[in-house]
Motif scaffolding. Structure first.
Motif, PDB file in Angstrom:
ATOM      1  N   ASP A   1       0.819  -1.226   0.000  1.00 32.89           N
ATOM      2  CA  ASP A   1       0.000   0.000   0.000  1.00 32.89           C
ATOM      3  C   ASP A   1       0.848   1.270   0.000  1.00 32.89           C
ATOM      4  OD1 ASP A   1      -2.107  -1.749   0.352  1.00 32.89           O
ATOM      5  OD2 ASP A   1      -2.130  -1.510   2.540  1.00 32.89           O
ATOM      6  N   SER A   2       2.157   1.115  -0.115  1.00 31.22           N
ATOM      7  CA  SER A   2       3.033   2.241   0.234  1.00 31.22           C
ATOM      8  C   SER A   2       3.360   3.196  -0.905  1.00 31.22           C
ATOM      9  CB  SER A   2       4.344   1.709   0.831  1.00 31.22           C
ATOM     10  OG  SER A   2       5.070   0.986  -0.151  1.00 31.22           O
ATOM     11  N   ALA A   3       2.979   2.860  -2.156  1.00 26.65           N
ATOM     12  CA  ALA A   3       3.419   3.695  -3.296  1.00 26.65           C
ATOM     13  C   ALA A   3       3.024   5.165  -3.144  1.00 26.65           C
ATOM     14  CB  ALA A   3       2.908   3.102  -4.608  1.00 26.65           C
ATOM     15  N   PRO A   4       1.765   5.480  -2.803  1.00 22.81           N
ATOM     16  CA  PRO A   4       1.423   6.909  -2.698  1.00 22.81           C
ATOM     17  C   PRO A   4       2.249   7.635  -1.621  1.00 22.81           C
ATOM     18  CG  PRO A   4      -0.568   5.557  -2.752  1.00 22.81           C
ATOM     19  CD  PRO A   4       0.584   4.611  -2.596  1.00 22.81           C
ATOM     20  N   LEU A   5       2.487   6.957  -0.506  1.00 20.97           N
ATOM     21  CA  LEU A   5       3.247   7.597   0.570  1.00 20.97           C
ATOM     22  C   LEU A   5       4.712   7.776   0.161  1.00 20.97           C
ATOM     23  CD1 LEU A   5       3.145   8.741   3.438  1.00 20.97           C
ATOM     24  CD2 LEU A   5       3.659   6.439   4.303  1.00 20.97           C
ATOM     25  N   LEU A   6       5.261   6.775  -0.508  1.00 23.55           N
ATOM     26  CA  LEU A   6       6.650   6.903  -0.983  1.00 23.55           C
ATOM     27  C   LEU A   6       6.768   8.091  -1.932  1.00 23.55           C
ATOM     28  CD1 LEU A   6       7.604   3.156  -1.589  1.00 23.55           C
ATOM     29  CD2 LEU A   6       8.746   4.731  -0.004  1.00 23.55           C
ATOM     30  N   MET A   7       5.790   8.242  -2.823  1.00 21.63           N
ATOM     31  CA  MET A   7       5.847   9.361  -3.794  1.00 21.63           C
ATOM     32  C   MET A   7       5.705  10.696  -3.077  1.00 21.63           C
ATOM     33  SD  MET A   7       4.036   7.901  -7.231  1.00 21.63           S
ATOM     34  CE  MET A   7       2.887   6.701  -6.635  1.00 21.63           C
TER      35      MET A   7
ATOM     36  N   ILE B   1      13.687  -7.344   2.996  1.00 22.17           N
ATOM     37  CA  ILE B   1      14.273  -6.542   1.913  1.00 22.17           C
ATOM     38  C   ILE B   1      13.559  -6.837   0.593  1.00 22.17           C
ATOM     39  CG2 ILE B   1      16.367  -6.135   0.551  1.00 22.17           C
ATOM     40  CD1 ILE B   1      17.989  -6.622   3.139  1.00 22.17           C
ATOM     41  N   ARG B   2      13.191  -8.091   0.385  1.00 23.00           N
ATOM     42  CA  ARG B   2      12.496  -8.425  -0.874  1.00 23.00           C
ATOM     43  C   ARG B   2      11.127  -7.752  -0.956  1.00 23.00           C
ATOM     44  NH1 ARG B   2      14.548 -14.698  -1.771  1.00 23.00           N
ATOM     45  NH2 ARG B   2      16.706 -14.050  -2.081  1.00 23.00           N
ATOM     46  N   LEU B   3      10.419  -7.718   0.161  1.00 21.21           N
ATOM     47  CA  LEU B   3       9.116  -7.032   0.176  1.00 21.21           C
ATOM     48  C   LEU B   3       9.276  -5.550  -0.153  1.00 21.21           C
ATOM     49  CD1 LEU B   3       7.191  -8.199   3.372  1.00 21.21           C
ATOM     50  CD2 LEU B   3       6.410  -8.338   1.001  1.00 21.21           C
ATOM     51  N   VAL B   4      10.287  -4.960   0.472  1.00 20.22           N
ATOM     52  CA  VAL B   4      10.519  -3.530   0.303  1.00 20.22           C
ATOM     53  C   VAL B   4      10.984  -3.230  -1.125  1.00 20.22           C
ATOM     54  CG1 VAL B   4      12.027  -1.653   1.063  1.00 20.22           C
ATOM     55  CG2 VAL B   4      10.920  -3.129   2.748  1.00 20.22           C
ATOM     56  N   ARG B   5      11.801  -4.112  -1.654  1.00 15.66           N
ATOM     57  CA  ARG B   5      12.280  -3.916  -3.030  1.00 15.66           C
ATOM     58  C   ARG B   5      11.100  -3.827  -4.001  1.00 15.66           C
ATOM     59  NH1 ARG B   5      14.742  -9.115  -5.056  1.00 15.66           N
ATOM     60  NH2 ARG B   5      16.508  -8.539  -3.749  1.00 15.66           N
TER      61      ARG B   5
ATOM     62  N   ALA C   1       9.988  -0.619  -6.395  1.00 14.24           N
ATOM     63  CA  ALA C   1       9.848  -0.760  -7.845  1.00 14.24           C
ATOM     64  C   ALA C   1       8.459  -0.308  -8.277  1.00 14.24           C
ATOM     65  CB  ALA C   1      10.106  -2.212  -8.256  1.00 14.24           C
ATOM     66  N   GLU C   2       7.435  -0.673  -7.524  1.00 11.94           N
ATOM     67  CA  GLU C   2       6.071  -0.293  -7.896  1.00 11.94           C
ATOM     68  C   GLU C   2       5.853   1.217  -7.822  1.00 11.94           C
ATOM     69  OE1 GLU C   2       3.420  -2.722  -5.549  1.00 11.94           O
ATOM     70  OE2 GLU C   2       4.084  -4.507  -6.653  1.00 11.94           O
TER      71      GLU C   2
ATOM     72  N   PRO D   1      16.644  -1.725  -6.441  1.00 10.05           N
ATOM     73  CA  PRO D   1      16.597  -0.662  -7.439  1.00 10.05           C
ATOM     74  C   PRO D   1      16.742   0.700  -6.765  1.00 10.05           C
ATOM     75  CG  PRO D   1      14.371  -1.390  -6.921  1.00 10.05           C
ATOM     76  CD  PRO D   1      15.302  -2.186  -6.053  1.00 10.05           C
ATOM     77  N   ILE D   2      17.969   1.080  -6.470  1.00  9.61           N
ATOM     78  CA  ILE D   2      18.193   2.317  -5.715  1.00  9.61           C
ATOM     79  C   ILE D   2      19.278   3.141  -6.380  1.00  9.61           C
ATOM     80  CG2 ILE D   2      17.445   1.601  -3.406  1.00  9.61           C
ATOM     81  CD1 ILE D   2      20.215   0.557  -2.956  1.00  9.61           C
TER      82      ILE D   2
END
Ligand SMILES: *Cc1c(COP(=O)(O)O)cnc(C)c1O
Length: 415
Positions: free
Chosen positions: A175-181, A210-214, A218-219, A260-261
């Motif tokens: 669910d984190s894409a909007p918050l990351l952006m 780390i795999r979950l976060v990766r 990416a998303e 992907p950093i």
């Protein structure tokens, strides 16, 4: 109260070991025995071998003496979680970098941390907290800060850990894409952080996280500058003997390299327990014995919170000048207060002839031990002295005589 009174850093009396303390002072209250050499060794181990930056999570043990020991062993960054921890570390170590990693802060705490103590790194796990941080760090003309390092706290599993940190904080990675952006927009540097739970018994915990976060990064298709794998690195206790820490570092490095950093991205960790567990033990006195139960002068409201509330086991040894060769038996402890819950089931191994008046050293209490002491029921007095012998167990004893393995394995000390 000692932890938040940095001006009260008295020169500690020094002894060789617990027996020396007991013989010389016959203490009637629990005595915290600190081993700066053990904390320094842990800090050097991490700063030399972890493939990134190491923050010390201050909540595990905020003693100013420990903070100074870690600093002089190469630890320059500190994970603080309250404004009192911010003030404390700033007072003790004026040049330290402080990172405010509690995802739920008061606006006043953020403002004071940013404007008065130079804190630039903050964690968050929702849009409301992001808005709060941005508002609390804006100038009086309403100009937003342009130097924030914002770390989005992700919720990951605690399945490999003895103490969960999975249900209170963190946004689900999916669910984190909007918050990351949104955090990317508001930050100079964007980080992601998580905590796999304390005393993670398997390196796989970090691989899974780390795999979950990766996937989440990416998303969201955001540039990430910091990956903070949090705390959770284990120490060694009876019945909990983890694999060598080097294995944890190796899998973290491998997984990190696949992320992907940005090229200039930094890898961080925030150990609390692993830096401080070996730093302290506690010398207690047996006040009464009833069968397999010993009534001792420290307990659940003192340095044995985890022993009482989450059934943690700690190594114990009898401290008696004339020694003794009785076979070992299993004991439980009652602490000094009047509460039934002031009970530590253990089992704790001690010679079966242990009796009232004997002293016992309880090891591995540098993390979440003395730091939790309260004054409930009129108890809570405790002195602190320095000792120079080895901690009762260690994850940092270098077995150079076993070349090729690269492993450091736990040892338990002898009586
Ligand atoms: C408690 C905590 C730590 C330290 O955890 P340990 O298991 O003691 O290593 C690190 N980071 C955060 C955010 C914490 O809450």
């Amino acid at each position: 109260m000692f932890p938040y009174a940095p001006w009260r850093s008295l020169a500690l009396r020094k002894f060789h070991n617990a027996l020396g303390v007991a013989a010389a002072t016959r203490p009637t209250s629990p005595v915290t025995l600190v081993r700066p050499h053990a904390a320094a060794r842990a800090a050097r181990f991490f700063t030399e071998r972890f493939p990134g930056k190491c923050l010390y999570a201050v909540k595990a043990n905020p003693s100013p003496d420990l903070l100074r020991t870690l600093w002089s062993s190469g630890v320059t960054h500190f994970d603080v979680a309250s404004i009192n921890e911010v003030r404390l570390v700033r007072a003790v170590l004026p040049e330290a970098t402080l990172c405010f990693m509690h995802p739920v802060k008061s606006a006043e705490a953020v403002t004071e941390a940013y404007f008065e103590h130079g804190v630039r790194t903050f964690s968050l796990d929702c849009q409301e907290e992001l808005d709060k941080i941005v508002a609390a760090t804006s100038s009086s003309e309403g100009v937003a800060a342009d130097d924030l390092w914002l770390c989005v706290r992700m919720r990951v599993s605690s399945e490999h850990s003895k103490l969960s940190l999975a249900s209170k904080f963190g946004i689900r990675p999916e669910d984190s894409a909007p918050l990351l952006m949104a955090a990317r927009q508001a930050s100079d540097a964007l980080g992601v952080c998580f905590h796999v739970g304390s005393q993670a018994m398997a390196p796989q915990a970090y691989v899974d996280a780390i795999r979950l976060v990766r996937k989440a990064i990416a998303e969201a298709a955001v540039t990430v500058d910091v990956v903070d794998v949090g705390g959770g690195f284990p120490s060694v206790y009876p019945g909990m003997e983890p694999t060598a820490l080097q294995h944890y570092f190796d899998v973290i490095e491998r997984e990190y390299e696949d992320m992907p950093i940005s090229y200039s991205a930094e890898l961080w960790c925030e150990p609390g327990r692993a830096f401080s567990a070996e730093y302290a033990s506690v010398l207690v006195r047996v006040e009464q014995k009833k069968g397999e139960i010993l009534y001792i002068n420290d307990g659940a409201y003192g340095s044995l919170f985890d022993a009482a509330h989450v059934n943690w086991r700690f190594p114990t040894r009898l401290i008696r000048p004339e020694g003794g060769d009785a076979p070992e038996a299993e004991f439980s402890f009652f602490g000094p207060t009047c509460d039934d819950i002031d009970f530590m089931a253990g089992p704790f191994l001690l010679p079966e002839d242990v009796r009232a008046g004997d002293y016992i050293e309880i090891g591995m209490l540098g993390a979440y031990g003395a730091a939790m002491r309260t004054a409930f029921n009129g108890f809570g007095d405790s002195e602190t002295v320095e000792v120079e012998d080895e901690p009762m167990a260690s994850l940092y004893v270098d077995l150079t005589e076993r070349p090729g393995t690269g492993d450091v394995v736990p040892i338990f000390g002898q009586n």
